[in-house]
Design a protein around this motif. Structure first.
Motif, PDB file in Angstrom:
ATOM      1  N   LEU A  32      13.352  56.422 -50.260  1.00 55.03           N
ATOM      2  CA  LEU A  32      13.437  56.742 -51.586  1.00 55.03           C
ATOM      3  C   LEU A  32      13.433  58.220 -51.728  1.00 55.03           C
ATOM      4  O   LEU A  32      14.173  58.711 -52.756  1.00 55.03           O
ATOM      5  CB  LEU A  32      12.550  56.060 -52.435  1.00 55.03           C
ATOM      6  N   CYS A  33      12.590  58.997 -51.197  1.00 54.83           N
ATOM      7  CA  CYS A  33      12.426  60.565 -51.381  1.00 54.83           C
ATOM      8  C   CYS A  33      11.631  61.037 -49.954  1.00 54.83           C
ATOM      9  O   CYS A  33      11.457  60.411 -48.961  1.00 54.83           O
ATOM     10  CB  CYS A  33      11.639  60.636 -52.331  1.00 54.83           C
ATOM     11  N   GLY A  34      11.027  62.262 -50.167  1.00 54.90           N
ATOM     12  CA  GLY A  34      10.513  62.663 -48.927  1.00 54.90           C
ATOM     13  C   GLY A  34       9.308  62.246 -48.893  1.00 54.90           C
ATOM     14  O   GLY A  34       8.583  61.548 -49.644  1.00 54.90           O
ATOM     15  N   ARG A  35       8.398  62.562 -47.687  1.00 57.90           N
ATOM     16  CA  ARG A  35       7.386  61.872 -47.327  1.00 57.90           C
ATOM     17  C   ARG A  35       6.241  62.164 -48.280  1.00 57.90           C
ATOM     18  O   ARG A  35       5.516  61.298 -48.891  1.00 57.90           O
ATOM     19  CB  ARG A  35       6.772  62.419 -46.066  1.00 57.90           C
ATOM     20  N   GLU A  36       5.915  63.670 -48.798  1.00 56.55           N
ATOM     21  CA  GLU A  36       5.052  63.897 -49.718  1.00 56.55           C
ATOM     22  C   GLU A  36       5.057  63.289 -51.061  1.00 56.55           C
ATOM     23  O   GLU A  36       4.312  62.980 -51.776  1.00 56.55           O
ATOM     24  CB  GLU A  36       4.972  65.449 -50.024  1.00 56.55           C
ATOM     25  N   GLU A  37       6.362  63.262 -51.545  1.00 56.69           N
ATOM     26  CA  GLU A  37       6.450  62.562 -52.877  1.00 56.69           C
ATOM     27  C   GLU A  37       6.491  61.141 -52.695  1.00 56.69           C
ATOM     28  O   GLU A  37       5.886  60.443 -53.827  1.00 56.69           O
ATOM     29  CB  GLU A  37       7.906  62.763 -53.432  1.00 56.69           C
ATOM     30  N   PHE A  38       6.710  60.434 -51.689  1.00 60.19           N
ATOM     31  CA  PHE A  38       6.625  59.024 -51.491  1.00 60.19           C
ATOM     32  C   PHE A  38       5.117  58.681 -51.311  1.00 60.19           C
ATOM     33  O   PHE A  38       4.376  57.817 -52.151  1.00 60.19           O
ATOM     34  CB  PHE A  38       7.271  58.517 -50.062  1.00 60.19           C
ATOM     35  N   THR A  39       4.329  59.808 -50.726  1.00 63.13           N
ATOM     36  CA  THR A  39       2.673  59.365 -50.691  1.00 63.13           C
ATOM     37  C   THR A  39       2.170  59.529 -52.205  1.00 63.13           C
ATOM     38  O   THR A  39       1.503  58.919 -52.364  1.00 63.13           O
ATOM     39  CB  THR A  39       2.166  60.353 -49.637  1.00 63.13           C
ATOM     40  N   SER A  40       2.713  60.506 -52.880  1.00 63.68           N
ATOM     41  CA  SER A  40       2.183  60.522 -54.239  1.00 63.68           C
ATOM     42  C   SER A  40       2.718  59.607 -55.077  1.00 63.68           C
ATOM     43  O   SER A  40       1.692  58.882 -56.043  1.00 63.68           O
ATOM     44  CB  SER A  40       2.946  61.955 -54.892  1.00 63.68           C
ATOM     45  N   LEU A  41       3.750  58.872 -54.821  1.00 63.95           N
ATOM     46  CA  LEU A  41       4.109  57.560 -55.578  1.00 63.95           C
ATOM     47  C   LEU A  41       3.062  56.678 -55.464  1.00 63.95           C
ATOM     48  O   LEU A  41       2.699  55.693 -56.245  1.00 63.95           O
ATOM     49  CB  LEU A  41       5.531  57.411 -55.308  1.00 63.95           C
ATOM     50  N   LEU A  42       2.724  56.241 -54.056  1.00 65.53           N
ATOM     51  CA  LEU A  42       1.953  55.585 -53.529  1.00 65.53           C
ATOM     52  C   LEU A  42       0.309  55.475 -54.314  1.00 65.53           C
ATOM     53  O   LEU A  42      -0.089  54.548 -54.596  1.00 65.53           O
ATOM     54  CB  LEU A  42       1.969  55.222 -52.088  1.00 65.53           C
ATOM     55  N   ARG A  43       0.133  56.644 -54.381  1.00 66.01           N
ATOM     56  CA  ARG A  43      -1.149  57.167 -54.918  1.00 66.01           C
ATOM     57  C   ARG A  43      -1.376  56.803 -56.343  1.00 66.01           C
ATOM     58  O   ARG A  43      -2.147  56.017 -57.047  1.00 66.01           O
ATOM     59  CB  ARG A  43      -1.761  58.746 -54.750  1.00 66.01           C
ATOM     60  N   ASP A  44      -0.202  56.814 -57.144  1.00 63.83           N
ATOM     61  CA  ASP A  44      -0.057  56.554 -58.492  1.00 63.83           C
ATOM     62  C   ASP A  44      -0.156  54.995 -58.553  1.00 63.83           C
ATOM     63  O   ASP A  44      -0.709  54.553 -59.545  1.00 63.83           O
ATOM     64  CB  ASP A  44       1.242  56.966 -59.065  1.00 63.83           C
ATOM     65  N   ILE A  45       0.526  54.418 -57.768  1.00 63.77           N
ATOM     66  CA  ILE A  45       0.439  52.850 -57.764  1.00 63.77           C
ATOM     67  C   ILE A  45      -0.822  52.407 -57.513  1.00 63.77           C
ATOM     68  O   ILE A  45      -1.411  51.523 -58.266  1.00 63.77           O
ATOM     69  CB  ILE A  45       1.273  52.253 -56.688  1.00 63.77           C
ATOM     70  N   VAL A  46      -1.701  53.053 -56.592  1.00 65.81           N
ATOM     71  CA  VAL A  46      -2.958  52.565 -56.614  1.00 65.81           C
ATOM     72  C   VAL A  46      -3.884  52.762 -57.560  1.00 65.81           C
ATOM     73  O   VAL A  46      -4.387  51.868 -57.995  1.00 65.81           O
ATOM     74  CB  VAL A  46      -3.535  53.188 -55.267  1.00 65.81           C
ATOM     75  N   ALA A  47      -3.598  54.101 -58.162  1.00 65.36           N
ATOM     76  CA  ALA A  47      -4.510  54.509 -59.345  1.00 65.36           C
ATOM     77  C   ALA A  47      -4.080  53.202 -60.480  1.00 65.36           C
ATOM     78  O   ALA A  47      -5.069  53.178 -61.361  1.00 65.36           O
ATOM     79  CB  ALA A  47      -4.406  55.855 -59.810  1.00 65.36           C
ATOM     80  N   ASP A  48      -3.039  53.141 -60.616  1.00 65.53           N
ATOM     81  CA  ASP A  48      -2.554  52.309 -61.981  1.00 65.53           C
ATOM     82  C   ASP A  48      -3.129  50.765 -61.675  1.00 65.53           C
ATOM     83  O   ASP A  48      -3.012  50.005 -62.587  1.00 65.53           O
ATOM     84  CB  ASP A  48      -1.054  52.381 -61.973  1.00 65.53           C
ATOM     85  N   THR A  49      -3.270  50.392 -60.229  1.00 69.78           N
ATOM     86  CA  THR A  49      -3.612  48.816 -60.164  1.00 69.78           C
ATOM     87  C   THR A  49      -4.894  48.717 -59.810  1.00 69.78           C
ATOM     88  O   THR A  49      -5.240  47.756 -59.305  1.00 69.78           O
ATOM     89  CB  THR A  49      -2.722  48.208 -59.153  1.00 69.78           C
TER      90      THR A  49
END
Length: 110
Positions: free
Chosen positions: A27-44
């Motif tokens: 979907l994107c680079g490693r850093e951006e993907f890690t950031s997306l996952l952190r956002d999912i964790v924070a939201d849920t």
């Protein structure tokens, strides 16, 4: 030996339930993907709460259980580990910790 679906005797059984991502683009680079996952964790992330029991009118009290409040339910486990419950809401968790009229449970959020 491989069958018609690509399964071999060395294929983990759970791989049969998950689409093979081979050949799919990230979907994107490693850093951006890690950031997306952190956002999912924070939201849920569930909210941690305690069920405390008050004895009498401020005579004594204790933490009876800890729980996690999710969007659609709560999971609660007693501090002794003997009782684990799933309720529709964190408020409903209090029912199991009321003992007559002398022990009143309440929720506390750390």
């Amino acid at each position: 030996m491989t069958n018609i679906n690509g399964w071999t005797s060395h294929t983990p059984a759970l791989d049969l339930l998950i689409s093979d991502p081979t050949g799919m683009q990230p979907l994107c680079g490693r850093e951006e993907f890690t950031s997306l996952l952190r956002d999912i964790v924070a939201d849920t992330a569930p909210r941690l709460f305690a069920v405390v029991q008050e004895y009498g009118d401020r005579v004594d009290g204790r933490v009876a259980a800890w729980g996690m409040a999710f969007e659609d339910h709560a999971e609660v486990i007693s501090v002794e580990g003997h009782r684990r419950t799933r309720t529709a809401s964190h408020e409903q968790a209090l029912r199991a910790y009321r003992l007559g009229t002398r022990v009143v449970p309440q929720l506390m959020w750390p």
